[in-house]
Design a protein around this motif. Structure first.
Motif, PDB file in Angstrom:
ATOM      1  N   LEU A   1     103.366  47.442  81.684  1.00 42.43           N
ATOM      2  CA  LEU A   1     103.260  47.338  80.088  1.00 42.43           C
ATOM      3  C   LEU A   1     103.093  45.628  80.132  1.00 42.43           C
ATOM      4  CD1 LEU A   1     106.106  49.839  78.807  1.00 42.43           C
ATOM      5  CD2 LEU A   1     103.762  49.634  78.139  1.00 42.43           C
ATOM      6  N   ARG A   2     103.880  45.016  80.646  1.00 41.39           N
ATOM      7  CA  ARG A   2     103.776  43.464  80.638  1.00 41.39           C
ATOM      8  C   ARG A   2     102.395  43.018  81.091  1.00 41.39           C
ATOM      9  NH1 ARG A   2     107.569  42.476  83.912  1.00 41.39           N
ATOM     10  NH2 ARG A   2     109.304  42.709  82.410  1.00 41.39           N
ATOM     11  N   ALA A   3     101.893  43.560  82.000  1.00 42.04           N
ATOM     12  CA  ALA A   3     100.310  43.214  82.281  1.00 42.04           C
ATOM     13  C   ALA A   3      99.434  43.536  81.302  1.00 42.04           C
ATOM     14  CB  ALA A   3     100.028  43.758  83.628  1.00 42.04           C
ATOM     15  N   ALA A   4      99.654  44.589  80.498  1.00 40.73           N
ATOM     16  CA  ALA A   4      98.915  45.093  79.686  1.00 40.73           C
ATOM     17  C   ALA A   4      98.946  44.217  78.255  1.00 40.73           C
ATOM     18  CB  ALA A   4      99.294  46.697  79.057  1.00 40.73           C
ATOM     19  N   VAL A   5     100.164  43.734  78.100  1.00 41.08           N
ATOM     20  CA  VAL A   5     100.249  43.005  76.707  1.00 41.08           C
ATOM     21  C   VAL A   5      99.635  41.455  77.356  1.00 41.08           C
ATOM     22  CG1 VAL A   5     101.962  41.753  75.713  1.00 41.08           C
ATOM     23  CG2 VAL A   5     102.490  44.103  76.066  1.00 41.08           C
ATOM     24  N   LEU A   6      99.912  41.220  78.425  1.00 36.37           N
ATOM     25  CA  LEU A   6      99.339  39.709  78.865  1.00 36.37           C
ATOM     26  C   LEU A   6      97.881  39.761  78.771  1.00 36.37           C
ATOM     27  CD1 LEU A   6     101.716  38.556  81.439  1.00 36.37           C
ATOM     28  CD2 LEU A   6     101.696  37.810  79.223  1.00 36.37           C
ATOM     29  N   GLY A   7      97.174  40.985  79.354  1.00 38.83           N
ATOM     30  CA  GLY A   7      95.837  41.161  79.304  1.00 38.83           C
ATOM     31  C   GLY A   7      95.306  41.185  77.911  1.00 38.83           C
ATOM     32  N   ALA A   8      95.976  41.912  77.039  1.00 37.87           N
ATOM     33  CA  ALA A   8      95.370  41.789  75.506  1.00 37.87           C
ATOM     34  C   ALA A   8      95.623  40.546  74.766  1.00 37.87           C
ATOM     35  CB  ALA A   8      96.279  42.819  74.741  1.00 37.87           C
ATOM     36  N   ASN A   9      96.547  39.736  75.166  1.00 34.28           N
ATOM     37  CA  ASN A   9      96.870  38.300  74.898  1.00 34.28           C
ATOM     38  C   ASN A   9      95.749  37.317  75.513  1.00 34.28           C
ATOM     39  OD1 ASN A   9      99.106  36.509  73.449  1.00 34.28           O
ATOM     40  ND2 ASN A   9      98.253  35.381  75.148  1.00 34.28           N
ATOM     41  N   ASP A  10      95.176  37.710  76.503  1.00 29.91           N
ATOM     42  CA  ASP A  10      94.194  37.064  77.140  1.00 29.91           C
ATOM     43  C   ASP A  10      92.877  37.178  76.276  1.00 29.91           C
ATOM     44  OD1 ASP A  10      95.548  35.430  78.887  1.00 29.91           O
ATOM     45  OD2 ASP A  10      95.009  36.862  80.433  1.00 29.91           O
TER      46      ASP A  10
ATOM     47  N   VAL B   1     101.678  36.655  67.601  1.00 28.67           N
ATOM     48  CA  VAL B   1     103.020  36.657  67.235  1.00 28.67           C
ATOM     49  C   VAL B   1     103.657  38.196  67.673  1.00 28.67           C
ATOM     50  CG1 VAL B   1     104.858  37.259  65.477  1.00 28.67           C
ATOM     51  CG2 VAL B   1     103.060  35.464  65.003  1.00 28.67           C
ATOM     52  N   LEU B   2     102.683  39.147  67.778  1.00 22.71           N
ATOM     53  CA  LEU B   2     102.991  40.572  68.231  1.00 22.71           C
ATOM     54  C   LEU B   2     103.053  40.440  69.722  1.00 22.71           C
ATOM     55  CD1 LEU B   2     103.645  43.560  67.771  1.00 22.71           C
ATOM     56  CD2 LEU B   2     101.548  44.074  67.670  1.00 22.71           C
ATOM     57  N   THR B   3     102.150  39.887  70.165  1.00 23.43           N
ATOM     58  CA  THR B   3     102.019  39.738  71.967  1.00 23.43           C
ATOM     59  C   THR B   3     103.178  38.820  72.551  1.00 23.43           C
ATOM     60  OG1 THR B   3     100.399  38.344  71.887  1.00 23.43           O
ATOM     61  CG2 THR B   3      99.580  40.608  71.935  1.00 23.43           C
ATOM     62  N   GLY B   4     103.470  37.906  71.783  1.00 19.01           N
ATOM     63  CA  GLY B   4     104.343  37.084  72.248  1.00 19.01           C
ATOM     64  C   GLY B   4     105.705  37.832  72.030  1.00 19.01           C
ATOM     65  N   TRP B   5     105.999  38.308  71.115  1.00 16.08           N
ATOM     66  CA  TRP B   5     107.152  39.141  70.939  1.00 16.08           C
ATOM     67  C   TRP B   5     107.582  40.231  71.903  1.00 16.08           C
ATOM     68  CZ3 TRP B   5     108.403  44.270  69.923  1.00 16.08           C
ATOM     69  CH2 TRP B   5     109.796  44.713  69.505  1.00 16.08           C
TER      70      TRP B   5
ATOM     71  N   SER C   1     105.869  40.693  74.745  1.00 15.08           N
ATOM     72  CA  SER C   1     106.143  40.118  76.267  1.00 15.08           C
ATOM     73  C   SER C   1     107.425  39.607  76.482  1.00 15.08           C
ATOM     74  CB  SER C   1     105.011  38.922  76.562  1.00 15.08           C
ATOM     75  OG  SER C   1     105.262  37.979  75.604  1.00 15.08           O
ATOM     76  N   ALA C   2     108.093  39.041  75.601  1.00 15.84           N
ATOM     77  CA  ALA C   2     109.359  38.347  75.544  1.00 15.84           C
ATOM     78  C   ALA C   2     110.415  39.674  75.598  1.00 15.84           C
ATOM     79  CB  ALA C   2     109.778  37.565  74.307  1.00 15.84           C
ATOM     80  N   ARG C   3     110.119  40.871  74.939  1.00 13.84           N
ATOM     81  CA  ARG C   3     111.149  41.919  75.091  1.00 13.84           C
ATOM     82  C   ARG C   3     110.894  42.723  76.207  1.00 13.84           C
ATOM     83  NH1 ARG C   3     115.187  41.678  72.178  1.00 13.84           N
ATOM     84  NH2 ARG C   3     115.532  43.913  72.363  1.00 13.84           N
ATOM     85  N   LEU C   4     110.172  42.846  76.689  1.00 15.04           N
ATOM     86  CA  LEU C   4     109.713  43.454  77.993  1.00 15.04           C
ATOM     87  C   LEU C   4     110.227  42.659  79.215  1.00 15.04           C
ATOM     88  CD1 LEU C   4     105.900  44.654  77.557  1.00 15.04           C
ATOM     89  CD2 LEU C   4     107.966  46.079  77.575  1.00 15.04           C
ATOM     90  N   GLY C   5     110.411  41.193  79.021  1.00 14.98           N
ATOM     91  CA  GLY C   5     111.053  40.192  80.035  1.00 14.98           C
ATOM     92  C   GLY C   5     112.416  40.160  79.698  1.00 14.98           C
TER      93      GLY C   5
ATOM     94  N   PRO D   1     112.580  36.299  71.962  1.00 18.31           N
ATOM     95  CA  PRO D   1     111.053  36.383  71.625  1.00 18.31           C
ATOM     96  C   PRO D   1     110.964  34.902  70.955  1.00 18.31           C
ATOM     97  CG  PRO D   1     112.506  37.443  70.108  1.00 18.31           C
ATOM     98  CD  PRO D   1     113.460  37.191  71.296  1.00 18.31           C
ATOM     99  N   GLY D   2     111.827  34.109  70.439  1.00 24.30           N
ATOM    100  CA  GLY D   2     111.258  32.825  69.421  1.00 24.30           C
ATOM    101  C   GLY D   2     110.297  32.101  70.476  1.00 24.30           C
ATOM    102  N   ARG D   3     110.763  31.770  71.474  1.00 22.01           N
ATOM    103  CA  ARG D   3     109.985  30.580  72.240  1.00 22.01           C
ATOM    104  C   ARG D   3     108.756  31.138  72.770  1.00 22.01           C
ATOM    105  NH1 ARG D   3     113.402  27.490  76.736  1.00 22.01           N
ATOM    106  NH2 ARG D   3     114.344  26.806  74.688  1.00 22.01           N
ATOM    107  N   ALA D   4     108.652  32.301  73.096  1.00 19.07           N
ATOM    108  CA  ALA D   4     107.435  33.018  73.529  1.00 19.07           C
ATOM    109  C   ALA D   4     106.381  33.050  72.507  1.00 19.07           C
ATOM    110  CB  ALA D   4     107.654  34.541  74.162  1.00 19.07           C
ATOM    111  N   VAL D   5     106.897  33.510  71.148  1.00 17.70           N
ATOM    112  CA  VAL D   5     106.031  33.605  69.930  1.00 17.70           C
ATOM    113  C   VAL D   5     105.590  32.101  69.522  1.00 17.70           C
ATOM    114  CG1 VAL D   5     106.119  34.010  67.792  1.00 17.70           C
ATOM    115  CG2 VAL D   5     106.993  35.843  69.155  1.00 17.70           C
ATOM    116  N   LEU D   6     106.351  31.362  69.669  1.00 13.87           N
ATOM    117  CA  LEU D   6     105.887  29.758  69.539  1.00 13.87           C
ATOM    118  C   LEU D   6     104.863  29.475  70.313  1.00 13.87           C
ATOM    119  CD1 LEU D   6     106.196  27.413  67.664  1.00 13.87           C
ATOM    120  CD2 LEU D   6     108.070  26.740  69.364  1.00 13.87           C
ATOM    121  N   ARG D   7     105.104  29.751  71.623  1.00 15.25           N
ATOM    122  CA  ARG D   7     104.152  29.267  72.621  1.00 15.25           C
ATOM    123  C   ARG D   7     102.718  29.988  72.567  1.00 15.25           C
ATOM    124  NH1 ARG D   7     108.087  29.797  76.656  1.00 15.25           N
ATOM    125  NH2 ARG D   7     107.693  31.720  77.152  1.00 15.25           N
ATOM    126  N   ASN D   8     102.653  31.300  72.129  1.00 15.67           N
ATOM    127  CA  ASN D   8     101.817  32.064  71.906  1.00 15.67           C
ATOM    128  C   ASN D   8     100.634  31.681  70.679  1.00 15.67           C
ATOM    129  OD1 ASN D   8     101.322  33.832  74.096  1.00 15.67           O
ATOM    130  ND2 ASN D   8     101.283  35.699  72.551  1.00 15.67           N
TER     131      ASN D   8
END
Length: 236
Positions: free
Chosen positions: A21-30, A192-196, A198-202, A206-213
């Motif tokens: 799931l994490r790989a799928a989210v990161l792939g979609a983000n890319d 925002v959605l993919t950052g949230w 990926s953070a939840r799966l890890g 989520p705040g920092r991951a969303v901001l980075r994204n």
């Protein structure tokens, strides 16, 4: 009264699913970021729908194929290493079974078992399936679930394609005056959605991951739009 369920018993399978799931989210983000950068950059130079569609499709296909090929090569290498390690272990079990039994006993001791219990457990595991026991305890490999490069390649291809479709459709479907704002808003919302996710799966905040994204995606679109605008103004 119902008995409690024990999800911990399936921790390995759960961990594998979370990794996928994490790989799928990161792939979609890319897919979102790279395709958004391409179409927004082209939008800075021209409002031609055909040019935007061509650039977006080219970016989608190139990115998804590149992701799939890279994942296939990477996972194939991992699988080859697993198969080679199992072959070595099988040979050692055939040629020096007593040494391997002592090794398995020592590994079980390191996991907290007493010498006597570790020895008994090692003997029982060896009698049941020596290769499987060493694969799991010594190598950390499940012989029945070796990594599959084709699954990984298709997963990466699909995730990237799904992510890339968002900015592509957002830039070509609206009227000319709305294309850029619709794309930017859609992309930032998706980030925002993919950052949230990926953070939840890890299991992270989520705040920092969303901001980075969001910052990364906004920067990518800003840079490519500026470059496209400059090239368009220069008549390139």
């Amino acid at each position: 009264m119902t008995e409690p369920t024990h999800d911990e018993a399936h921790g390995g399978a759960l961990g594998a699913r979370l990794n996928w799931l994490r790989a799928a989210v990161l792939g979609a983000n890319d897919g979102i970021v790279s395709t958004a950068g391409i179409v927004v950059g082209v939008a800075g130079a021209t409002q031609s729908r055909s040019a935007l569609l061509t650039a977006g499709l080219a970016g989608l296909l190139a990115g998804s194929m590149s992701m799939a090929a890279g994942e296939y090569v990477s996972v194939s290498t991992q699988r080859d290493s697993e198969v080679a390690a199992l072959a070595v272990e099988k040979r050692e079990l055939r040629d020096q079974p007593e040494a391997e039994l002592r090794e398995l006993t020592g590994l079980l001791e390191e996991r907290g078992l007493s010498r006597e219990v570790a020895r008994e457990a090692a003997q029982q595991l060896t009698a049941r399936d020596a290769l499987r026991a060493h694969a799991r305890v010594e190598l950390g490999i499940n012989p029945d679930e070796l990594t599959n490069p084709w699954h990984a390649a298709w997963a990466s291809f699909t995730a990237f394609t799904v992510g890339a479709l968002l900015p592509l459709l957002a830039i070509v479907l609206p009227p000319a005056g709305w294309r850029l704002p619709v794309t930017v808003v859609s992309v930032l919302a998706a980030l925002v959605l993919t950052g949230w996710a990926s953070a939840r799966l890890g299991a992270a905040r989520p705040g920092r991951a969303v901001l980075r994204n969001v910052v990364g995606g906004a920067l990518a679109m800003g840079v490519t739009y500026a470059a496209g605008s400059l090239l368009g103004a220069a008549g390139a």
